[in-house]
Design a protein around this motif. Sequence first.
Motif, PDB file in Angstrom:
ATOM      1  N   GLN A  66       0.762  -0.980   0.033  1.00  0.00           N
ATOM      2  CA  GLN A  66       0.143  -0.024   0.170  1.00  0.00           C
ATOM      3  C   GLN A  66       0.869   1.262   0.091  1.00  0.00           C
ATOM      4  O   GLN A  66       0.429   2.364  -0.151  1.00  0.00           O
ATOM      5  N   TYR A  67       2.173   1.051   0.056  1.00  0.00           N
ATOM      6  CA  TYR A  67       3.027   2.303   0.285  1.00  0.00           C
ATOM      7  C   TYR A  67       3.527   2.654  -1.265  1.00  0.00           C
ATOM      8  O   TYR A  67       3.983   1.929  -1.803  1.00  0.00           O
ATOM      9  N   ILE A  68       3.166   3.996  -1.667  1.00  0.00           N
ATOM     10  CA  ILE A  68       3.600   4.461  -2.846  1.00  0.00           C
ATOM     11  C   ILE A  68       4.719   5.228  -2.502  1.00  0.00           C
ATOM     12  O   ILE A  68       4.904   6.115  -2.091  1.00  0.00           O
ATOM     13  N   TYR A  69       5.890   5.106  -3.582  1.00  0.00           N
ATOM     14  CA  TYR A  69       6.963   5.693  -3.557  1.00  0.00           C
ATOM     15  C   TYR A  69       6.852   6.878  -4.525  1.00  0.00           C
ATOM     16  O   TYR A  69       7.493   7.914  -4.317  1.00  0.00           O
ATOM     17  N   GLY A  70       6.047   6.768  -5.530  1.00  0.00           N
ATOM     18  CA  GLY A  70       5.965   7.931  -6.565  1.00  0.00           C
ATOM     19  C   GLY A  70       5.117   7.398  -7.768  1.00  0.00           C
ATOM     20  O   GLY A  70       4.835   6.358  -7.779  1.00  0.00           O
TER      21      GLY A  70
END
Length: 615
Positions: free
Chosen positions: A69-73
Amino acid sequence: MANSNKNSISQFLSTIPFFSEISNASLEHLCDVLHTETFLKNETVFRKDDVGHAMYVILNGEVKVHENQYIYGHLKTGDCFGEYALIDNQTRSASITATQKTDVLKIDRHSFLDLMKTDSGFAQGILAVMIKRHRELDNIQEHLASSNKAIEIANSKMSGLINGAMDAIIMFDSNFKILLTNTSANTLLENQDPLQRNVLFFFDDNSAELIESLVKTNLNNNTKSFNKYLPDVVKVIGSNTTETLNEGTISKYSTDEGAFYTLILRNIEERLIAEDTINLLTKQTEYLEEEIQELTSNYGIITEDMSMKQVLNQIHQVAKTDATVLIYGETGTGKELVARAIHKESNRNDKPLIRINCGAIPANLIESELFGHEKGAFTGATTSRKGRFLLADKGTIFLDEIGELPIALQPKLLRIIQEGEFDPVGSSQTIKVDVRIIAATHRNLLEFSKAGKFREDLYYRLNVFPIEVPPLRKRGNDIYIIATEMLSQFSKKLNKPIVNLSEADKTLLTTYTWPGNVRELQNLIERAVIISQNGSSNWQAIVPTNNNLPKETTKIPEKILTAKELSVLEKENILKALKLTKWKISGKHGAAALLQIPPTTLASKIKALGIERPI
């Protein structure tokens, strides 16, 4: 791929930094080996830990770089991803998913490597880009090194400033996780590595609720920054369970990553102890000043009588111990002088002797007077008060008229005697004291306890070392000796010539029954000095007439009155005075003035004799 399409793709690739140094001819060769793929919204291009085998160039659309769920970009048209897969077969470091319909150009590793072998122009272009990137990376690293050094210097200065502060500094995030502490904070928290721990765990419930409410109120208000004093003192509980009281401030600053809070705490334990000590000493000073004012003279115990000498011998025996002493004697016999003599000769004589008359304080106030109370403990308790037992800590407390202590409070006194501790009114905090107890009474406490008016267990605890002070009428020539000393004292005090006593005066004084004992003698002596003329007083007018010697010509059979008969006579005499004054006790025209005794003495006698005003 059609020539028109190949030309547009070739032109598009020339704008991509990765291919910017490759000739048009080589780009056309690249167009021959790449192919187009389309990904719909939320469709995955590849997942983290997949083995890489191709790179991608976005023709149009958008993808997200993420891990779960973590978005880097996000990457858009003209962006590349997966380039490292062209030269190795390592796993992917993140997942790529389309956020909308997206067209990409896919270049497989084997096709890329074939071009590197067969097309020298393509290989030279790729190498030129790599060299350019390497130089840019060198410049970036040099700049970072310079910046890191500046940051290290700044951090060193900041660290020196923070760690050098005597106040505890604690930084935490909106989840209350500790992010930074200084040396003073670690000492206060008794923890050398408190990072990532919940800061609220280091406070008692009330203090934790206060800090939590300040943070949550601020979050709800969406304030970007604030700085305010903590409205109340907070209690910190260290990892070794040491509790300290602190005052401080809380501040906030916000970034794109979230809100951060800084607590600056100052330990005020020593200041509070100093204030408490000053307050206690002030209270003791005020009390002792009141005691000094109450003392009517500086004479001590004067005696030639054997019964009183026995009392002095008992004082010497018990004074150096910490034994509880119970002094018996009629009102006015000098029980307080005995208590003071015991304290003066004890090992506690450098500490205060605190006196309280249990019969002179209303029942609803005596508990607070003895044990103190907290603010708000009852109606009218606007401030906290330290009780007499706390004032007497390490010293002696004299409980006069102990028989008048309300029976409801007697268990609390018993607890102090047995365990040396008590709870102030309205407080759950137990206070330890080291107090030597001397009590006095004119009552028969054993009979009182059998009648259910005094706790029997308390009686035996108090009666460890009983001392009985004889009444003045049984002390023979002591009456004359004490009167002579008092005449000297009051003459100096009132700046009057010393009044001398004749043999007739001596006989008059020694034959009077002195129901008020030494206190009554003191009052008559003071009056005699006041009205004296040229060192002489009319004692016949001063000493009550019903006790004067009978005339020589009158032969009345002598009768020795019992104590009970004397008590009945005294009660009748007081009743007469009260009726004449319409039950007014004090004042110029009160019964006490008529009887020529202090109002406090009269009040004690009224209570002792069970005199009640008729309805």
